[in-house]
Each structure stands twice: as C-alpha cells, then as structure tokens.
Design a protein around this motif. Sequence first.
Motif, PDB file in Angstrom:
ATOM      1  N   ILE A   3      46.604  34.116  41.966  1.00  9.96           N
ATOM      2  CA  ILE A   3      46.910  35.339  42.713  1.00  9.96           C
ATOM      3  C   ILE A   3      46.774  36.566  41.818  1.00  9.96           C
ATOM      4  O   ILE A   3      47.154  36.545  40.642  1.00  9.96           O
ATOM      5  CB  ILE A   3      48.345  35.277  43.280  1.00  9.96           C
ATOM      6  CG1 ILE A   3      48.428  34.212  44.382  1.00  9.96           C
ATOM      7  CG2 ILE A   3      48.784  36.631  43.829  1.00  9.96           C
ATOM      8  CD1 ILE A   3      49.823  34.041  44.938  1.00  9.96           C
ATOM      9  N   VAL A   4      46.262  37.651  42.407  1.00  8.98           N
ATOM     10  CA  VAL A   4      46.225  38.962  41.757  1.00  8.98           C
ATOM     11  C   VAL A   4      46.999  39.953  42.615  1.00  8.98           C
ATOM     12  O   VAL A   4      46.862  39.967  43.839  1.00  8.98           O
ATOM     13  CB  VAL A   4      44.766  39.448  41.571  1.00  8.98           C
ATOM     14  CG1 VAL A   4      44.714  40.956  41.331  1.00  8.98           C
ATOM     15  CG2 VAL A   4      44.109  38.726  40.403  1.00  8.98           C
ATOM     16  N   CYS A   6      47.676  44.080  43.026  1.00  7.64           N
ATOM     17  CA  CYS A   6      47.229  45.413  42.610  1.00  7.64           C
ATOM     18  C   CYS A   6      48.058  46.457  43.349  1.00  7.64           C
ATOM     19  O   CYS A   6      47.930  46.625  44.570  1.00  7.64           O
ATOM     20  CB  CYS A   6      45.740  45.599  42.898  1.00  7.64           C
ATOM     21  SG  CYS A   6      45.065  47.121  42.184  1.00  7.64           S
ATOM     22  N   VAL A  43      41.218  45.156  38.225  1.00  5.89           N
ATOM     23  CA  VAL A  43      40.941  43.979  39.048  1.00  5.89           C
ATOM     24  C   VAL A  43      39.473  43.598  38.966  1.00  5.89           C
ATOM     25  O   VAL A  43      39.121  42.431  38.777  1.00  5.89           O
ATOM     26  CB  VAL A  43      41.345  44.232  40.515  1.00  5.89           C
ATOM     27  CG1 VAL A  43      40.964  43.040  41.390  1.00  5.89           C
ATOM     28  CG2 VAL A  43      42.836  44.502  40.609  1.00  5.89           C
ATOM     29  N   MET A  47      37.879  40.124  37.614  1.00  8.02           N
ATOM     30  CA  MET A  47      37.094  39.280  38.519  1.00  8.02           C
ATOM     31  C   MET A  47      35.800  38.776  37.884  1.00  8.02           C
ATOM     32  O   MET A  47      35.282  37.721  38.275  1.00  8.02           O
ATOM     33  CB  MET A  47      36.727  40.066  39.784  1.00  8.02           C
ATOM     34  CG  MET A  47      37.830  40.207  40.789  1.00  8.02           C
ATOM     35  SD  MET A  47      37.361  41.391  42.086  1.00  8.02           S
ATOM     36  CE  MET A  47      35.768  40.732  42.609  1.00  8.02           C
ATOM     37  N   ILE A  52      39.545  34.097  41.623  1.00 13.89           N
ATOM     38  CA  ILE A  52      40.833  34.397  42.230  1.00 13.89           C
ATOM     39  C   ILE A  52      40.841  33.875  43.660  1.00 13.89           C
ATOM     40  O   ILE A  52      39.840  33.973  44.369  1.00 13.89           O
ATOM     41  CB  ILE A  52      41.101  35.917  42.241  1.00 13.89           C
ATOM     42  CG1 ILE A  52      40.797  36.533  40.868  1.00 13.89           C
ATOM     43  CG2 ILE A  52      42.545  36.205  42.663  1.00 13.89           C
ATOM     44  CD1 ILE A  52      41.550  35.921  39.730  1.00 13.89           C
ATOM     45  N   CYS A  54      43.627  34.591  45.942  1.00 14.44           N
ATOM     46  CA  CYS A  54      44.374  35.456  46.856  1.00 14.44           C
ATOM     47  C   CYS A  54      44.694  36.789  46.178  1.00 14.44           C
ATOM     48  O   CYS A  54      45.088  36.822  45.006  1.00 14.44           O
ATOM     49  CB  CYS A  54      45.664  34.764  47.296  1.00 14.44           C
ATOM     50  SG  CYS A  54      46.678  35.732  48.431  1.00 14.44           S
ATOM     51  N   TYR A  55      44.516  37.877  46.938  1.00  8.78           N
ATOM     52  CA  TYR A  55      44.795  39.223  46.429  1.00  8.78           C
ATOM     53  C   TYR A  55      45.846  39.900  47.291  1.00  8.78           C
ATOM     54  O   TYR A  55      45.740  39.899  48.526  1.00  8.78           O
ATOM     55  CB  TYR A  55      43.536  40.087  46.460  1.00  8.78           C
ATOM     56  CG  TYR A  55      42.402  39.622  45.574  1.00  8.78           C
ATOM     57  CD1 TYR A  55      42.192  40.205  44.322  1.00  8.78           C
ATOM     58  CD2 TYR A  55      41.535  38.624  45.995  1.00  8.78           C
ATOM     59  CE1 TYR A  55      41.138  39.790  43.513  1.00  8.78           C
ATOM     60  CE2 TYR A  55      40.485  38.203  45.194  1.00  8.78           C
ATOM     61  CZ  TYR A  55      40.297  38.793  43.956  1.00  8.78           C
ATOM     62  OH  TYR A  55      39.252  38.375  43.153  1.00  8.78           O
ATOM     63  N   LEU A  57      46.990  43.611  47.798  1.00 15.52           N
ATOM     64  CA  LEU A  57      46.467  44.930  47.440  1.00 15.52           C
ATOM     65  C   LEU A  57      47.191  46.053  48.176  1.00 15.52           C
ATOM     66  O   LEU A  57      47.423  45.968  49.390  1.00 15.52           O
ATOM     67  CB  LEU A  57      44.970  45.020  47.785  1.00 15.52           C
ATOM     68  CG  LEU A  57      44.030  43.942  47.238  1.00 15.52           C
ATOM     69  CD1 LEU A  57      42.612  44.205  47.743  1.00 15.52           C
ATOM     70  CD2 LEU A  57      44.064  43.903  45.722  1.00 15.52           C
ATOM     71  N   ALA A  71      38.803  46.021  48.167  1.00 11.35           N
ATOM     72  CA  ALA A  71      38.731  44.830  49.004  1.00 11.35           C
ATOM     73  C   ALA A  71      37.303  44.546  49.453  1.00 11.35           C
ATOM     74  O   ALA A  71      36.879  43.385  49.517  1.00 11.35           O
ATOM     75  CB  ALA A  71      39.638  45.003  50.223  1.00 11.35           C
ATOM     76  N   ILE A  74      35.562  42.959  46.599  1.00 14.73           N
ATOM     77  CA  ILE A  74      36.037  41.575  46.459  1.00 14.73           C
ATOM     78  C   ILE A  74      35.348  40.688  47.490  1.00 14.73           C
ATOM     79  O   ILE A  74      34.844  39.612  47.173  1.00 14.73           O
ATOM     80  CB  ILE A  74      37.570  41.502  46.647  1.00 14.73           C
ATOM     81  CG1 ILE A  74      38.284  42.163  45.472  1.00 14.73           C
ATOM     82  CG2 ILE A  74      38.022  40.037  46.787  1.00 14.73           C
ATOM     83  CD1 ILE A  74      39.780  42.344  45.692  1.00 14.73           C
ATOM     84  N   ILE A  83      42.792  38.086  51.342  1.00 16.30           N
ATOM     85  CA  ILE A  83      43.165  39.461  50.999  1.00 16.30           C
ATOM     86  C   ILE A  83      44.331  39.873  51.887  1.00 16.30           C
ATOM     87  O   ILE A  83      44.243  39.810  53.115  1.00 16.30           O
ATOM     88  CB  ILE A  83      41.981  40.425  51.183  1.00 16.30           C
ATOM     89  CG1 ILE A  83      40.848  40.076  50.218  1.00 16.30           C
ATOM     90  CG2 ILE A  83      42.436  41.871  50.967  1.00 16.30           C
ATOM     91  CD1 ILE A  83      39.587  40.899  50.422  1.00 16.30           C
TER      92      ILE A  83
END
Length: 248
Positions: A3-4, A6, A43, A47, A52, A54-55, A57, A71, A74, A83
């Motif tokens: 997971i990220v 932001c 991010v 990447m 990754i 799941c984000y 944001l 997004a 991504i 997302i």
Amino acid sequence: MKIVICEDNPQQQKVIFTKLKNYSMINHPSVEIVLVASNAEEVLKFMNNNKIDCYFLDIDLGIGSNGLELAAKIRKQDVLASIIFVTNYSEALRLTFKYKVAALDYIVKQVDPGFSDSLIGAFESSIQRYNQLGQTKTMNLFQIKMGELIKNIPYENIYYFETSENIHKVRLYEQNGVYEFYEKLKNIEQINPIFFRCHKSYIINIQHVVQINKKSRTIEMANGTECPVSIRALRIIQNKMTENLCRI
C-alpha cells in the motif's frame, strides 16, 4: 499486498497511516504500507522500481500537485491497482469519472462522520479485490498462500518452481524473492504455456531461459540458476520456446 498513502496534510497523513497499520496488524498482517508520501513526485519515483497493489490518495495535494492526475498516471502504468481517494471534496466521484481512473472507492474526510469505518471498509474491499485477482486465470497472476500471507505474482516475474525438501511443498523463484508454500508441481505445469516441466522436480518459465546446455543437460535461467533438464524434455523444449515466441 503493498500500500502507498499520499496525503499532504501531516495530521491527516498520520491518521490514515495509523488506522490502516493498526487494523492490518491484527486482521491482515501480510499487508505492507511501503510508502507514506506528501506529493505526487514521491509516488511516481517510487513506482518506477516497485509494484504497488493499492493507493490511498488525497485529491488536493497542494500547489502543483493533483491527486487525480497522479491517479491517471498510476492507472496508465497499472490497470489492476486499487485506487481509493480520501478527500475533502464531496464531488470526488464525478471527478474520478472525468479523469477515467476507475477508483475503487472515495471517502470524504470532513463530511463523513464515520470516517474510520469508511476507511476500513474501503481497505477491506481492496483486500478482497486483491485476493480475487489472484484467483482469476485471465489475469496471469500466480497466487500463493503462506499462513496469513497472500501474494499475487505476475507470471512474467517467475523464473521457475522446484520441489522443496519439505514434503508437499514447492519453492517459487521470482524477480523479487523466493517463496515456499504447499502445492504440487503437477497442479502448476498446466496453468499457462510459458511454464514447462523440464525435470521431475522443476518447472521453468521458458520466457526466462538464457541458454540450453545439451551436454550437461542443464538450462540457464535469467537469474543465473542452472536447472536440470531430462533427456525427454531436452528434445521438446526448443519447440516449446519457438511456439511461445510465435504467440508474443
């Protein structure tokens, strides 16, 4: 699952990180929060060298930084990642359609009195989606389960499988690590034409074959490993590789 987060607001960033971390430690210990960033540039840089799943944001990331644009980038690079927008804007859903990012969910920070429940609900949805992706053959993902750990590995990242000295277990070698889990080679060899049973104890990904040594009856893989090959397999592997190249 990786997971990220932001979010440019330090306080809100801490809230999201803490809630997700505490919840995952108890309910999904294999989940990793691999980056907590304040802007899109962090991010995007991360990447480049990391996969990754799941984000989370924020839409408004401050001057010169837009969560929707992030997004979109991504989604261009990874159509499978989940997302989830965490935003102050109640019109977020309409905006996600405009940017065509196919968001899994969106949570309104200030308006939603059940913010924590919404955050965990979206997180659980991403977990469920991640598990389902690994069980869908058309996604070309190999899913392994090791206790609480569930991991989806793209076929293209896998070098080879071998039987483990531990009974009923198989060892998988891929670009980012080695994993041992309960499985049988016979259940693996038919999942995709790129996998070839070159030996009773080995299944290789023919996309990662560097060279075949007929004299020593070994196959050198892209990670430097030499896998044994049986006489019978030696006769047909070159045809298999040719067939695979024709499909590409």
